[in-house]
Design a protein around this motif. Structure first.
Motif, mmCIF file in Angstrom:
data_model
loop_
_atom_site.group_PDB
_atom_site.id
_atom_site.type_symbol
_atom_site.label_atom_id
_atom_site.label_comp_id
_atom_site.label_asym_id
_atom_site.label_seq_id
_atom_site.Cartn_x
_atom_site.Cartn_y
_atom_site.Cartn_z
ATOM 1 N N GLU A 35 36.293 27.812 -2.088
ATOM 2 C CA GLU A 35 35.551 27.082 -1.048
ATOM 3 C C GLU A 35 35.447 25.620 -1.450
ATOM 4 N N GLY A 36 35.804 24.732 -0.527
ATOM 5 C CA GLY A 36 35.801 23.307 -0.829
ATOM 6 C C GLY A 36 34.476 22.624 -0.608
ATOM 7 N N GLN A 37 33.613 23.233 0.200
ATOM 8 C CA GLN A 37 32.311 22.621 0.461
ATOM 9 C C GLN A 37 31.216 23.574 -0.012
ATOM 10 N N ALA A 38 30.265 23.905 0.852
ATOM 11 C CA ALA A 38 29.176 24.786 0.444
ATOM 12 C C ALA A 38 29.446 26.207 0.890
ATOM 13 N N LEU A 39 29.034 27.171 0.090
ATOM 14 C CA LEU A 39 29.139 28.560 0.481
ATOM 15 C C LEU A 39 28.338 28.797 1.759
ATOM 16 N N GLY A 40 28.830 29.691 2.587
ATOM 17 C CA GLY A 40 28.164 29.949 3.859
ATOM 18 C C GLY A 40 28.889 29.349 5.041
ATOM 19 N N GLY A 41 29.812 28.413 4.789
ATOM 20 C CA GLY A 41 30.607 27.835 5.872
ATOM 21 C C GLY A 41 29.793 27.063 6.887
ATOM 22 N N SER A 42 30.410 26.826 8.031
ATOM 23 C CA SER A 42 29.740 26.073 9.097
ATOM 24 C C SER A 42 28.484 26.779 9.566
ATOM 25 N N CYS A 43 28.529 28.112 9.663
ATOM 26 C CA CYS A 43 27.406 28.863 10.212
ATOM 27 C C CYS A 43 26.118 28.595 9.442
ATOM 28 N N LEU A 44 26.141 28.803 8.139
ATOM 29 C CA LEU A 44 24.922 28.653 7.359
ATOM 30 C C LEU A 44 24.540 27.197 7.136
ATOM 31 N N ASN A 45 25.543 26.306 7.045
ATOM 32 C CA ASN A 45 25.258 24.929 6.637
ATOM 33 C C ASN A 45 25.074 23.952 7.789
ATOM 34 N N VAL A 46 25.929 24.059 8.824
ATOM 35 C CA VAL A 46 25.862 23.062 9.902
ATOM 36 C C VAL A 46 26.016 23.715 11.274
ATOM 37 N N GLY A 47 25.628 24.969 11.380
ATOM 38 C CA GLY A 47 25.803 25.662 12.657
ATOM 39 C C GLY A 47 24.651 26.579 12.983
ATOM 40 N N CYS A 48 24.924 27.872 12.950
ATOM 41 C CA CYS A 48 23.971 28.882 13.418
ATOM 42 C C CYS A 48 22.571 28.698 12.844
ATOM 43 N N ILE A 49 22.457 28.634 11.535
ATOM 44 C CA ILE A 49 21.141 28.654 10.898
ATOM 45 C C ILE A 49 20.366 27.343 11.097
ATOM 46 N N PRO A 50 20.928 26.179 10.747
ATOM 47 C CA PRO A 50 20.149 24.956 10.955
ATOM 48 C C PRO A 50 19.841 24.687 12.422
ATOM 49 N N SER A 51 20.729 25.076 13.328
ATOM 50 C CA SER A 51 20.440 24.834 14.749
ATOM 51 C C SER A 51 19.271 25.685 15.218
ATOM 52 N N LYS A 52 19.184 26.929 14.740
ATOM 53 C CA LYS A 52 18.065 27.773 15.146
ATOM 54 C C LYS A 52 16.760 27.293 14.526
ATOM 55 N N ALA A 53 16.849 26.752 13.314
ATOM 56 C CA ALA A 53 15.657 26.169 12.698
ATOM 57 C C ALA A 53 15.175 24.956 13.499
ATOM 58 N N LEU A 54 16.126 24.120 13.923
ATOM 59 C CA LEU A 54 15.776 22.952 14.740
ATOM 60 C C LEU A 54 15.163 23.392 16.063
ATOM 61 N N ILE A 55 15.740 24.419 16.686
ATOM 62 C CA ILE A 55 15.223 24.924 17.953
ATOM 63 C C ILE A 55 13.794 25.429 17.779
ATOM 64 N N HIS A 56 13.538 26.132 16.691
ATOM 65 C CA HIS A 56 12.179 26.639 16.441
ATOM 66 C C HIS A 56 11.187 25.493 16.272
ATOM 67 N N ALA A 57 11.578 24.488 15.474
ATOM 68 C CA ALA A 57 10.685 23.344 15.275
ATOM 69 C C ALA A 57 10.396 22.644 16.595
ATOM 70 N N ALA A 58 11.414 22.512 17.434
ATOM 71 C CA ALA A 58 11.238 21.863 18.736
ATOM 72 C C ALA A 58 10.305 22.666 19.634
ATOM 73 N N GLN A 59 10.418 23.984 19.596
ATOM 74 C CA GLN A 59 9.534 24.831 20.401
ATOM 75 C C GLN A 59 8.084 24.687 19.955
ATOM 76 N N GLN A 60 7.886 24.637 18.637
ATOM 77 C CA GLN A 60 6.521 24.482 18.128
ATOM 78 C C GLN A 60 5.931 23.132 18.540
ATOM 79 N N PHE A 61 6.766 22.098 18.465
ATOM 80 C CA PHE A 61 6.278 20.769 18.841
ATOM 81 C C PHE A 61 5.972 20.704 20.325
ATOM 82 N N GLU A 62 6.830 21.304 21.141
ATOM 83 C CA GLU A 62 6.578 21.300 22.589
ATOM 84 C C GLU A 62 5.272 22.000 22.915
ATOM 85 N N ALA A 63 4.982 23.113 22.234
ATOM 86 C CA ALA A 63 3.727 23.824 22.467
ATOM 87 C C ALA A 63 2.540 22.944 22.094
ATOM 88 N N ALA A 64 2.700 22.188 21.011
ATOM 89 C CA ALA A 64 1.611 21.285 20.595
ATOM 90 C C ALA A 64 1.426 20.154 21.600
#
Length: 469
Positions: A35-64
């Motif tokens: 692996e040339g970059q980080a383990l986990g590929g795009s999904c864990l590093n710059v895709g599925c996981i960070p995007s869902k974390a961002l979405i969750h943070a945005a939902q919490q802020f919108e509720a506030a």
């Protein structure tokens, strides 16, 4: 140049590659993963996981924000909230770090040799690896597995500027250190809508430009209507049937055009180009193998074998659907095939989920797909406005739909749109893979009150036995 040997060499440490490596090691196969970059590929590093974390943070802020404005229907009142973007990004990166670190620990636990470096194919059994701070080395293998993933598609007039310029891919859009005042999103697929919605909830002005006639063009229009209504409710501007032409000379706006009509400019500090992804087939000398291809994707058979004996391929590099869970399943198949087991990748259904607001899930055949396949079918939907759990969590928008054969009621597919419906994807998939009929799902006791009851109610409605609608 030093030469090492291994039985299985995996190029790519994303979801498909690391799962294949771990399963192979479990089966006693000497395995090396490069692996040339980080383990986990795009999904864990710059895709599925960070995007869902961002979405969750945005939902919490919108509720506030709603609570601070006095508009919360729950009677919650609070002062005006503020978002510390640096802290949020630190939390998001922490989530990513825990998961990628976990992948590394699992690989070590199972005895997989992990090589940090960039692979270049010499032949079907030899790979040269360029390593930072070390001499290049070669690995000889009996089996070579290509799991190189995919990359964001650039538009000719809007090349990505990774040096802090206005035009970014989803990778940079996940890591903004300052809130863009005006964000233009090119592409109304799930990536564009997920990120555009999140940054809107965090306070940006968002405009979406889509070349086709509607948002989420790959999905049924009825599923997309609640998503479009939500975009409008959030104040997101949507321009359909428009194409992005390029930035203005001053780089403070995006030029867009509809057909042969005059251009107009969408003011934008940042432009997210999210028009899709394509297999990553460049940069590791793949062409030297002269494999059979499907366009840009590597052609594989039901066992994920390429046209060259001993060379396998999985995940996004093999084409649609570009989904991490597909890659994981294929990785397991390859490992078990190499171990001598008789396995094929032949799922009846692969779930697809859009983490939009509200979420969208599609598993198996839609009504249109069943019709095109010549299958006489029945279908029925159950609205969340009639589901107690949905109403109790302010999620009465959307529905669950089932599609089944008319003759024997075998379930062919499920579709759902609504808050939290991503968690129904597993039950949808199980029912199809296990050959459930409408009567089976209708007779299973579902916990009350849960969103899952909508699944039972849809099945009962298709049987003409609706209780709560």
């Amino acid at each position: 140049m030093k030469t090492h040997t291994t039985h299985l060499l995996v190029i790519g440490g994303g979801p498909g590659g690391y799962v294949a490596a771990i399963r192979a090691a479990q089966l006693g196969i000497a395995t090396t993963l490069v692996e040339g970059q980080a383990l986990g590929g795009s999904c864990l590093n710059v895709g599925c996981i960070p995007s869902k974390a961002l979405i969750h943070a945005a939902q919490q802020f919108e509720a506030a924000v709603r609570a601070g404005s006095g508009h919360s229907p729950l009677g919650i009142r609070a002062g005006a909230p503020a978002m510390d973007l640096a802290v949020m990004q630190q939390w998001k990166d922490g989530v990513v770090g825990r998961l990628t670190g976990g992948v590394g620990a699992l690989l070590r636990k199972h005895g997989v040799e992990v090589v940090s470096g960039w692979a270049s194919i010499v032949d079907g059994k030899t790979v040269e690896v360029a390593r930072e701070g070390a001499e290049p080395a070669r690995w000889r293998c009996e089996h070579l597995l290509l799991a190189t993933g995919s990359e964001a598609i650039e538009l000719p007039g809007l090349p990505f500027d990774k040096g802090g310029g206005p035009v970014v891919s989803s990778t940079e859009a996940l890591a903004f250190t300052e809130l863009p005042r005006r964000l233009a999103v090119v592409g109304a697929g799930y990536i564009g809508l997920e990120l555009g919605t999140a940054w809107r909830k965090l306070g940006a002005e968002v405009t979406i430009i889509e070349a086709t006639s509607r948002v989420l063009p790959a999905y049924e229009e009825e599923l997309c209507k609640p998503v479009l209504a939500s975009l409008r409710r959030l104040g997101i501007t949507v321009h359909t049937n428009y194409s992005a032409e390029g930035m203005t000379r001053s780089s403070d706006g995006l030029r867009v055009r509809s057909g042969h009509a005059d251009e107009f400019v969408v003011p934008a500090d940042k432009v997210l180009v999210a028009v899709g992804r394509r297999p990553r087939t460049g940069g590791f000398n793949l062409e030297s193998l002269q494999l059979a291809m499907n366009g840009r994707a590597i052609k594989v058979d039901a066992r994920c074998r390429t046209s060259m004996q001993g060379v396998w391929a999985i995940g996004d590099v093999t084409g649609e659907p570009l989904l991490a869970h597909r890659a994981m399943a294929q990785g397991t198949v390859v490992a078990e095939c190499i171990a001598g087991q008789r396995r094929e990748f032949a799922p009846l259904a692969i779930p697809a989920v859009c983490f939009t607001d509200p979420e969208v899930v599609v598993v198996g055949q839609t009504r249109q797909a069943a019709t095109e396949a010549g299958i006489t079918h029945v279908s029925a939907h159950f609205p969340f406005v009639a589901n107690g759990r949905a109403l109790s969590v302010e999620a009465g928008e959307g529905f669950v739909r089932v599609v089944a054969r008319q003759d024997n009621h075998l379930i062919l597919g499920w579709q759902a749109v609504g808050a939290g419906v991503s968690e129904l994807a597993a039950a949808f998939t199980h029912s199809i893979e296990m050959g459930a009929r409408l009567e089976d799902v209708g007779a299973i006791i579902h916990a009350h009150p849960t969103l899952g009851e909508a699944m039972q109610e849809a099945a009962l409605r298709a049987l003409g036995q609706a209780i709560h609608v």
